[in-house]
Design an enzyme around this catalytic site. Structure first.
Site, PDB file in Angstrom:
ATOM      1  CB  CYS A  52      -0.905  -0.012   1.226  1.00 35.13           C
ATOM      2  SG  CYS A  52      -2.049   1.387   1.303  1.00 35.13           S
ATOM      3  CG  ASP A  54      -0.700   4.119   5.317  1.00 31.02           C
ATOM      4  OD1 ASP A  54       0.234   4.524   6.051  1.00 31.02           O
ATOM      5  OD2 ASP A  54      -1.895   4.231   5.630  1.00 31.02           O
ATOM      6  NE  ARG A  56      -0.692   5.018   8.729  1.00 26.39           N
ATOM      7  CZ  ARG A  56      -1.958   4.782   9.097  1.00 26.39           C
ATOM      8  NH1 ARG A  56      -2.327   4.961  10.353  1.00 26.39           N
ATOM      9  NH2 ARG A  56      -2.839   4.350   8.201  1.00 26.39           N
ATOM     10  CG  HIS A 108      -1.788  -0.980   6.067  1.00 21.30           C
ATOM     11  ND1 HIS A 108      -2.447  -0.015   6.787  1.00 21.30           N
ATOM     12  CD2 HIS A 108      -1.753  -0.531   4.787  1.00 21.30           C
ATOM     13  CE1 HIS A 108      -2.784   0.981   5.989  1.00 21.30           C
ATOM     14  NE2 HIS A 108      -2.373   0.700   4.764  1.00 21.30           N
ATOM     15  CB  CYS A 111      -5.962  -0.433   4.372  1.00 26.23           C
ATOM     16  SG  CYS A 111      -5.673   0.154   2.687  1.00 26.23           S
TER      17      CYS A 111
END
Length: 219
Positions: A52, A54, A56, A108, A111
């Site tokens: 992803c 993302d 993080r 994750h 999400c």
């Protein structure tokens, strides 16, 4: 006209990124004077990570690996879409040029893309991308509809999304041709927890197309 004419002054955040780069270079050379010479010599990563976007979920950091060890492709909600030429180009290069040993789809919990797909609110152009996640929901509707807690429902859809995208990877001609030629290639699905830092293996690894529905198999 100069590109920087009439632009506002650079802010501290932007400058801190460049300062951070200088610190990274100094630290790396202090640890190994040949660090950048080794990186510049080429790459031979054994793993392709499809994750992803993302911020993080950095692949190297959460697997404690160094630059050069993981080839990375990231998009919203770690999707494997058969019409996505970006993803397919990365996959083709990783499998046929870099000869990676493993391809890992990593989602994750929490999400944002998956949670958005659970709702009915339009959010823009990305709605067309999120529709693929809604298709995953449709495949597992009975189980997901039985989960009342929205957080748990989202977490389960994250898991199903990873599992289905592992299957999508296996269906590609790129992966199947690698298997057909005898290339050792494993395809796997993981889910990362932002709360604990732990990666969970979804236990859907595939090393050939033996268990694939016949309609998806290439001869």
């Amino acid at each position: 006209m100069s590109l920087n004419e009439n632009n506002p002054p650079i802010d501290d955040l932007y400058s801190s990124l460049l300062d951070g780069n200088k610190e990274f270079v100094a630290h790396s050379l202090n640890q190994d004077p040949e660090y950048f010479n080794k990186l510049a010599a080429g790459q031979a990563p054994p793993v392709l990570w499809i994750g992803c976007a993302d911020s993080r979920v950095p692949a190297n950091q959460i697997t404690n690996t160094a630059p050069g060890e993981i080839f990375v492709h990231r998009n919203i909600a770690n999707m494997v879409v058969h019409s996505d030429m970006n993803m397919l180009s990365v996959l083709d290069y990783a499998v046929n040029v870099l000869k990676v040993k493993h391809v890992i789809v990593t989602g994750h919990y929490g999400c944002g893309g998956v949670l958005a797909a659970l709702g009915n609110q339009q959010v823009g152009l990305i709605d067309n991308w999120l529709r693929h996640i809604k298709d995953v929901y449709r495949l597992h509707k009975d189980e997901l509809d039985a989960i009342e807690d929205i957080t748990k429902k989202g977490d389960r859809l994250v898991e199903f999304n990873v599992i289905e995208n592992v299957y999508n990877l296996c269906k590609t001609s790129i992966v199947q041709n690698a298997w057909k030629s005898g290339q050792g290639l494993g395809v796997h699905g993981w889910v990362y927890s932002l709360k604990t830092g732990i990666i969970t293996d979804m236990k859907v690894s595939a090393f050939d197309n033996a268990n694939m529905d016949n309609v998806f198999k290439f001869k």
